[in-house]
Structures are given as structure tokens and as C-alpha cells.
Design a protein around this motif. Sequence first.
Motif, PDB file in Angstrom:
ATOM      1  N   SER A  78       0.829  -1.209   0.000  1.00 14.01           N
ATOM      2  CA  SER A  78       0.000   0.000   0.000  1.00 14.01           C
ATOM      3  C   SER A  78       0.859   1.252   0.000  1.00 14.01           C
ATOM      4  O   SER A  78       0.585   2.224  -0.698  1.00 14.01           O
ATOM      5  CB  SER A  78      -0.915  -0.026   1.223  1.00 14.01           C
ATOM      6  OG  SER A  78      -1.656   1.165   1.305  1.00 14.01           O
ATOM      7  N   THR A  79       1.945   1.226   0.798  1.00 18.78           N
ATOM      8  CA  THR A  79       2.850   2.392   0.865  1.00 18.78           C
ATOM      9  C   THR A  79       3.507   2.629  -0.487  1.00 18.78           C
ATOM     10  O   THR A  79       3.606   3.772  -0.975  1.00 18.78           O
ATOM     11  CB  THR A  79       3.905   2.139   1.933  1.00 18.78           C
ATOM     12  OG1 THR A  79       3.256   1.907   3.185  1.00 18.78           O
ATOM     13  CG2 THR A  79       4.823   3.336   2.073  1.00 18.78           C
ATOM     14  N   LEU A  80       3.985   1.546  -1.168  1.00 21.63           N
ATOM     15  CA  LEU A  80       4.638   1.685  -2.477  1.00 21.63           C
ATOM     16  C   LEU A  80       3.666   2.223  -3.518  1.00 21.63           C
ATOM     17  O   LEU A  80       4.030   3.062  -4.358  1.00 21.63           O
ATOM     18  CB  LEU A  80       5.195   0.327  -2.906  1.00 21.63           C
ATOM     19  CG  LEU A  80       6.459  -0.145  -2.155  1.00 21.63           C
ATOM     20  CD1 LEU A  80       6.745  -1.599  -2.489  1.00 21.63           C
ATOM     21  CD2 LEU A  80       7.640   0.729  -2.514  1.00 21.63           C
ATOM     22  N   THR A  81       2.445   1.748  -3.489  1.00 20.33           N
ATOM     23  CA  THR A  81       1.450   2.236  -4.460  1.00 20.33           C
ATOM     24  C   THR A  81       1.201   3.727  -4.282  1.00 20.33           C
ATOM     25  O   THR A  81       1.139   4.502  -5.251  1.00 20.33           O
ATOM     26  CB  THR A  81       0.147   1.457  -4.287  1.00 20.33           C
ATOM     27  OG1 THR A  81       0.402   0.056  -4.418  1.00 20.33           O
ATOM     28  CG2 THR A  81      -0.875   1.858  -5.333  1.00 20.33           C
ATOM     29  N   ASN A  82       1.069   4.145  -3.012  1.00 20.71           N
ATOM     30  CA  ASN A  82       0.862   5.576  -2.743  1.00 20.71           C
ATOM     31  C   ASN A  82       2.065   6.400  -3.181  1.00 20.71           C
ATOM     32  O   ASN A  82       1.918   7.481  -3.759  1.00 20.71           O
ATOM     33  CB  ASN A  82       0.588   5.785  -1.255  1.00 20.71           C
ATOM     34  CG  ASN A  82      -0.722   5.170  -0.819  1.00 20.71           C
ATOM     35  OD1 ASN A  82      -1.641   5.032  -1.641  1.00 20.71           O
ATOM     36  ND2 ASN A  82      -0.847   4.804   0.450  1.00 20.71           N
ATOM     37  N   LEU A  83       3.275   5.883  -2.876  1.00 22.23           N
ATOM     38  CA  LEU A  83       4.484   6.632  -3.276  1.00 22.23           C
ATOM     39  C   LEU A  83       4.581   6.704  -4.787  1.00 22.23           C
ATOM     40  O   LEU A  83       4.952   7.749  -5.357  1.00 22.23           O
ATOM     41  CB  LEU A  83       5.719   5.935  -2.687  1.00 22.23           C
ATOM     42  CG  LEU A  83       5.938   6.086  -1.180  1.00 22.23           C
ATOM     43  CD1 LEU A  83       7.108   5.209  -0.726  1.00 22.23           C
ATOM     44  CD2 LEU A  83       6.218   7.536  -0.823  1.00 22.23           C
ATOM     45  N   ARG A  84       4.272   5.617  -5.492  1.00 21.98           N
ATOM     46  CA  ARG A  84       4.328   5.623  -6.972  1.00 21.98           C
ATOM     47  C   ARG A  84       3.354   6.649  -7.549  1.00 21.98           C
ATOM     48  O   ARG A  84       3.702   7.415  -8.467  1.00 21.98           O
ATOM     49  CB  ARG A  84       3.994   4.219  -7.479  1.00 21.98           C
ATOM     50  CG  ARG A  84       4.093   4.038  -8.988  1.00 21.98           C
ATOM     51  CD  ARG A  84       3.795   2.586  -9.352  1.00 21.98           C
ATOM     52  NE  ARG A  84       3.894   2.383 -10.782  1.00 21.98           N
ATOM     53  CZ  ARG A  84       2.884   2.572 -11.626  1.00 21.98           C
ATOM     54  NH1 ARG A  84       1.706   2.994 -11.160  1.00 21.98           N
ATOM     55  NH2 ARG A  84       3.058   2.346 -12.926  1.00 21.98           N
ATOM     56  N   ASN A  85       2.131   6.671  -7.005  1.00 20.89           N
ATOM     57  CA  ASN A  85       1.153   7.655  -7.476  1.00 20.89           C
ATOM     58  C   ASN A  85       1.600   9.077  -7.170  1.00 20.89           C
ATOM     59  O   ASN A  85       1.406  10.001  -7.980  1.00 20.89           O
ATOM     60  CB  ASN A  85      -0.206   7.371  -6.843  1.00 20.89           C
ATOM     61  CG  ASN A  85      -0.777   6.038  -7.292  1.00 20.89           C
ATOM     62  OD1 ASN A  85      -0.475   5.578  -8.397  1.00 20.89           O
ATOM     63  ND2 ASN A  85      -1.595   5.410  -6.462  1.00 20.89           N
ATOM     64  N   ASN A  86       2.204   9.251  -5.981  1.00 18.76           N
ATOM     65  CA  ASN A  86       2.683  10.594  -5.623  1.00 18.76           C
ATOM     66  C   ASN A  86       3.788  11.050  -6.566  1.00 18.76           C
ATOM     67  O   ASN A  86       3.862  12.236  -6.940  1.00 18.76           O
ATOM     68  CB  ASN A  86       3.190  10.590  -4.188  1.00 18.76           C
ATOM     69  CG  ASN A  86       2.061  10.455  -3.191  1.00 18.76           C
ATOM     70  OD1 ASN A  86       0.907  10.766  -3.516  1.00 18.76           O
ATOM     71  ND2 ASN A  86       2.358   9.998  -1.970  1.00 18.76           N
ATOM     72  N   ILE A  87       4.700  10.110  -6.925  1.00 19.57           N
ATOM     73  CA  ILE A  87       5.782  10.482  -7.849  1.00 19.57           C
ATOM     74  C   ILE A  87       5.215  10.884  -9.201  1.00 19.57           C
ATOM     75  O   ILE A  87       5.603  11.914  -9.797  1.00 19.57           O
ATOM     76  CB  ILE A  87       6.772   9.319  -7.994  1.00 19.57           C
ATOM     77  CG1 ILE A  87       7.523   9.076  -6.663  1.00 19.57           C
ATOM     78  CG2 ILE A  87       7.792   9.604  -9.096  1.00 19.57           C
ATOM     79  CD1 ILE A  87       8.383   7.855  -6.669  1.00 19.57           C
ATOM     80  N   ILE A  88       4.282  10.094  -9.714  1.00 17.51           N
ATOM     81  CA  ILE A  88       3.683  10.393 -11.032  1.00 17.51           C
ATOM     82  C   ILE A  88       2.967  11.741 -10.996  1.00 17.51           C
ATOM     83  O   ILE A  88       3.126  12.586 -11.890  1.00 17.51           O
ATOM     84  CB  ILE A  88       2.734   9.270 -11.449  1.00 17.51           C
ATOM     85  CG1 ILE A  88       3.529   7.976 -11.682  1.00 17.51           C
ATOM     86  CG2 ILE A  88       1.968   9.630 -12.714  1.00 17.51           C
ATOM     87  CD1 ILE A  88       2.648   6.763 -11.952  1.00 17.51           C
ATOM     88  N   ASN A  89       2.179  11.955  -9.922  1.00 15.99           N
ATOM     89  CA  ASN A  89       1.458  13.233  -9.809  1.00 15.99           C
ATOM     90  C   ASN A  89       2.421  14.401  -9.648  1.00 15.99           C
ATOM     91  O   ASN A  89       2.203  15.484 -10.198  1.00 15.99           O
ATOM     92  CB  ASN A  89       0.492  13.174  -8.632  1.00 15.99           C
ATOM     93  CG  ASN A  89      -0.631  12.186  -8.857  1.00 15.99           C
ATOM     94  OD1 ASN A  89      -1.015  11.934 -10.001  1.00 15.99           O
ATOM     95  ND2 ASN A  89      -1.160  11.606  -7.778  1.00 15.99           N
ATOM     96  N   SER A  90       3.495  14.168  -8.877  1.00 16.07           N
ATOM     97  CA  SER A  90       4.470  15.243  -8.688  1.00 16.07           C
ATOM     98  C   SER A  90       5.175  15.572  -9.996  1.00 16.07           C
ATOM     99  O   SER A  90       5.434  16.745 -10.314  1.00 16.07           O
ATOM    100  CB  SER A  90       5.489  14.841  -7.619  1.00 16.07           C
ATOM    101  OG  SER A  90       4.871  14.633  -6.386  1.00 16.07           O
ATOM    102  N   VAL A  91       5.523  14.545 -10.791  1.00 10.64           N
ATOM    103  CA  VAL A  91       6.176  14.788 -12.092  1.00 10.64           C
ATOM    104  C   VAL A  91       5.233  15.535 -13.022  1.00 10.64           C
ATOM    105  O   VAL A  91       5.644  16.473 -13.752  1.00 10.64           O
ATOM    106  CB  VAL A  91       6.634  13.451 -12.703  1.00 10.64           C
ATOM    107  CG1 VAL A  91       7.108  13.654 -14.147  1.00 10.64           C
ATOM    108  CG2 VAL A  91       7.749  12.842 -11.866  1.00 10.64           C
TER     109      VAL A  91
END
Length: 791
Positions: free
Chosen positions: A391-404
Motif C-alpha cells: 500500500s505504501t509503495l502504491t501511494n508513493l508511486r502515485n505521488n511520484i507520477i502526480n508530482s512529475v
Amino acid sequence: MNTDKNEYFDFVEENSPVDLKQVINKYLKYWPAFVLSIIICLFSAFVYLRYANVVYKSEAKVKLLNDKENSNFTLDVSKLFNKSTINLENEIALLKSVHISEQVVKNLKLNVEYYYNSRVTSKQIFNPPFIVSYRYDASNLKKTLDYTITVTASGYTVLDILSGETFQVKGYTLNQNIPHLPINIKPAFGAVMAKNVSKSFNVVLKTLHKTALELSNDFEVDAEGKDSDILSISLKGTNGPQSEAVINNLIYVYEADGITDKKEVSRRTINFVDDRFVYLRRELDSIEISKKNYKKNNKLSFIQEDAGSSILQKAAKEQSSFDIESQLLLADLLRNSIESQKAFELLPADIGIQNLIINQLVADYNTAVLSYQKFQTSAGNNNPSVQLLVSTLTNLRNNIINSVKGYKKQLKTTLVQSESAQKEAEGSFASLPEKEKVLRSIERQQNLKESLYLLLLQKREEASINLAVTIPNTKIIDYAITDIHPISPQRNKIVLVAFFIGFCIPFGILFILFKLDNKIYTAVDVENTNTVLPILAELPSLKGNKDSAIQNLEAFRTLANNTNFITPYTEDELGKVIFVTSSIKGEGKTFVSFNLASAYAHIDKKVIIIGSDFRNPQLHKHLKNTTKDSRGFSNYLHDGTIQWESLLCNNGDKEFPFDILLSGIIPPNPTLLLSNQRFERFINEVKKVYDIIIFDTPPTLLVSDTLMISKYADTTLFVLRSGVTQKNLISYSSKLYKDQKLVNMGYVVNDIDFTSSYGYSYNYGYGYGYGKEVEKETRLQKLKKKLFKRL
């Protein structure tokens, strides 16, 4: 039995204060049992200590280093100012993980255990004369194997405990295969097999997972303090060097695991850069070819330098656009990399994006990926910790994509503004040839790709350096050290506990026996239950010798004298009537009656003893040529024509004679017979003839006969017998006295063993001329005699 006496069956034993000295003396009589119990318990403790495994504690201390203390070599000095925190709970969980323990088991071959079978016990050994190994890959061992190996003069005898089969192995060659068994056996280095001939050893081969699980549970890992980064790693075992080797290997495997994780990040970065180099080279080659063709087609060899401030202004605007476009390319690279992942994989770190949030998210994502890969291997996908990491990795991946995406949107807005400014600056260059503009555009693209190429090359070199010089995150403060003092068994404590148990066992048994025993044994027991009625005499046990007879006579003389004191004085010269009774049969009232009569006869009293216990007559046993069917008192009461004088018997002692009137034939209704008017007439007649009239009456608890005639008694002697009379019967007899059922009552304690009850003999009569004088003994002789008698 009438109903008037039933109320005396519900008596309550009176409570009295406890005499501590008496209680102690009661237990001291059994001191040999205490000594024997303590000796047995101490011997058992020494046997246990002789064969028990001695366990020692080995301990090592390591300090965990953070990123500032253990800085990986990097060209980005900004990392030096980032604060690093260490989660000790995570590190402790990693040290105690089955994954790390399994690697330690493999390194030290801890899944093979050796036990030496001695005559008494079996103990684990760590330096066996031979080495047993699993013939195949130890990871494939699925069940525990158990063998008994006996060293013989020509080789080994191997017993497979699971199947019960025995195998003979010839010789002591290296790595010798055993047919039909999946193991190899070889002599240990430097071992002399001749010294171990005929010795038997038990060898157990466990699965790696089972051994690792047991080992991980045996490790104790704790922080030295609340805010300390130092961990204490301890292990308990019977062999100190073995425990030290296990702890040191655990630290080594833990450090190697951390280094492997760091190197994996560097490798992923290098692989990512290498993949991008291929595309950048192609793009640079394409741009250079385009530039060459453009110059060739337009016959351009050199464009003179533009002048002035317009050129500088234009160059500044171009540089701004160049930087923005570089960031857009890097953002696209990072976004494509994370979106192209099929599973959770490491991302390239620090590739040049000038956004702190994105860089921090990438670093957090890589850290979470490493934790996920470790826990997935040891715990499985269904573990709550693994699911939390997913769950943490999925949230971090989405955050990275949104941040980019946000960062690109910001860059595009800035780029639009920069291009607008650039167009304004280019307006001043309207006079410049169109060809120069095109060439500038091509050169700008070329410079952009070259800069990106150089940046990635720099990052690759940094990752290569980190891969080469990676150091562990731990600093060893103390390698494993074994305490010289064992933690178990604790000899002093065990000996003390054994002594205590040896004392408590007989004490507990005696305490229970004493609590369950409700009988009286001495006059003290009577006094503790009743303090109202006097104790007239304590009669010693008869041992069938002359000394015992003398003691008995003296005791009854004392009873006669004390009975006179409680007998009321009258001015008439009539005889005194004494009733001798008890609670139950077997307490010796007939014996007391007969000997009391003899004692009175010895002091020149005219005495008669009358048997009034018609239900269970016993007085005839003290006379010769008489039976319980001999005529006596019951015949007199029943037949008015019989004179009591004609029924009298004599005790047979010419020097101290007294008369005896036996009970007579047992009547069908003794109660009715005792209520006969002839009984009162008989009392009045014998009082005129005799000084002392003693009635041997029935027990008061069993029948009511005695209570019916008790009004005729001047004194009542209530006989208690040591070891027979129960304490609650004292309360019963006391109630009879309080309710005036029995008059002038006094207790006679019969059949006392003075040696065991008081610790001394009943010899007070010797000094008064009765019998042979006893020679005086020294205290030492008395003590020796007492000890030998107890033993």
C-alpha cells in the motif's frame, strides 16, 4: 439410650492459645526424619548439578550508523545536511529474522547436532571426532534425520533411528558415503579415532528452516538505552566459543545484507544510465549529421560573432529555455521509467531533476522497495507487514507520477513565458539571416543532448564509486564475549532450595498428620482443650516389667491422694463413693478402677470395687477363676433374696486386700435394673462398711446408665486414654460437668508414654524407697542413650 443425652453429641471443641515451645518440641521428636529428608534432597541437588548442562551467556555490542556517520561517497554534498533517523525496532526485527538466521545456519552448519551418549546422560558436544554432512543440498532436506553412530576399531556402526536399520562403515576415509543413507561421514581434523573407539554418539540433522527458526528465537537483541543507537546481541548456550562464533557470524551476515541492499541501488542506477546512453548517442549522432548536412547544403562554414548586448540578452533567454527543456526531458525519463515497471523495482536516484520533493519521493520509494523485497522473501505476500508495504509503495508511486505531472506543467508554463521573452529578444535579430537561426536551433538541440549525456555520465560514475566503496551501517564495539560465570544452574540457589524442600517435606507431612490427628496424648492436650476440670493424675504406659509396676503404683497413689482433695468432707464416718467412667470403651476405666482400689488398700483403707458396667463387663479379667458370667451386682439388683455380701470376691493380695463385686450376668435391660430401689439401699449399706466405694461404670457417650446413677457419687473420675480419646470428647465431658450431670469431676489421663511425649522417664518414685535405686547418669550418657534410642 434416652433422648436426654443426645444434646451432648453436638459438642464443639474449645480453642486455646498455642504454646510455641510445645509445638516446636512436638516436631523436634522427629528430627531424624528432617535430617534424612534434607540429606536426600541435598544429594539429589548435587546429582542434578553434576549432570546438568552449564549454560553461559555470550554477548556482543554493535552501533548502528546513520547516513551522516556512514556517508556513502557521493558528489552531492547536500546529503550531508539531511537528518537521518534509525528505527531500532526494524533493525532488531531484521537481526532476529529467519532469513538472516538461516544464512548463519548455512555458514556454520548448525543444522547438524552431535550428542555424546554416556552411561548416565546424553550431552550435546561441539567438537565431535567425526563430521556428518547431508549428501545433497541442505535446502532440500524436508524432515529431521536421526542417527546413532558408534565408533569401532574398524570404522563406524550407524543406526538409523527412524527405520531401525543398522549399517557398517569400514575405515575412516574422508567424505565416506554410507550406502542407502543420504549422509557422508569423515573424521574431524586432528581427531584421534582410536581414543573414541566404543563410544556412541547421536547425530541429528534438522531442516534449515526449523533450525533457523529455533536460532532466531534464541537470539536476544536489545537496545542499550532509550536514546542509544547501540544494540546488545546475546545468546545462551552450553559452549561459549560456539555461541561467540554464532553471534559474530550473525553480525557478519547482517552487515553483508545491508551492503548488498546498497549495492543493488547503485547497480540499478548504473543499468538505468547505460540504457539511456544508447538513446542519447543515437540522438546526438542524428543532430550532428543534421548540422553537417545543413551547413553543407547552405554552404556555411563560419558565422561571425554577433555584437553587443542583443547577443548577450538573446543568449540568456536561450539558456533559460535550455534549462527548462532539460528538466522536461528528465521528468519524462523518470515518468517513463516508473510507468514502465511491471512490479515494484528500484528507481534511478538523483538523475538531475531540480525538485526536492520528487527526489525525496524517489528515495523513499527505493527504501520501501528494499523492505518489500526482504519481507516478501521471509514472510510471504499475505503478511500484514508486506501488505502494508504494498500500500505504501502504491501511494508513493502515485505521488511520484502526480508530482512529475505537476512539475512538467510548471515547467511548460515557465517555458512559454521564456519563449515569449526569447521571441522578443529575437526581434532585434530580424536582420540576421534565416540560416543562422536554423543553425542556432540545431546547435541548441545538440548542446541539450550533450549536457544530458554528461549529467548521466556523472551519475553513473557516482553510482560506480558507491558500488566499489560501500561500507556497512554498523560499527562493532565488542565482538562476542562469554561471561565466565554461568547463568544456570545457580549452584548456591539450588542447594538452598534443596535444603528448604528437604526441611519442608517432613514438616508438611507432620503438619498434615498433626492436623488430622484429633486425639490427646498428654495432660497438656487436655489442658489446651479444657481449663475448668482438674487433671488428677497421668498414668504411665505399662511395659510389663518390675519398674513399670512400681511406676504404676506410684501414679495411682498420686491419683488416690488427688482424689481425696476433690472429694467433699463430711463429719459422718460413712465411706466415699467414687465413680470411674469414660466417654467410650477401651479407655481403661476398669484398669483405673482396679488399680485405684489397690492404691487405697496400700494406705490402709477398706475398699470395695463394684462392677456396674452390665453391658460390657471387664472387671473379671483382673481375677482368677472368674468369668463375665460369674454372679455379681446384677444378680443382687435383680433378686431380692440375694445378699451382696455373699457375692464378694477378694483381690488375692493378703498384704493389701480389698473386696470386689463383679458385674454379674449381663441383664436384658441394664438401665431398668440400675433404677431399682435396691441400688440406693446397696449404696447406703456399703458406705457404712467401707471407706472407699469405687464403681466401674459404663461409658457416658455410649449409654446413659452412668448419668442415671451419678447422683450417688461423691467424686467422679473421668478416664481419658492417650492416643485413643479424641479431643472433642473433652468438650463433651466438660459439658456434662457444667450441666451437673456428673459431680466433683476430675480427669485421669491413662497410658501415657512419657519418654516419647515428654522426653523423660517416669522415675520420680525411686527416691522414696520403692524398688531398686537407679544409678545416676551423666548428661552425656543420657544424651547418647536418647540418640541411640531414636535411631
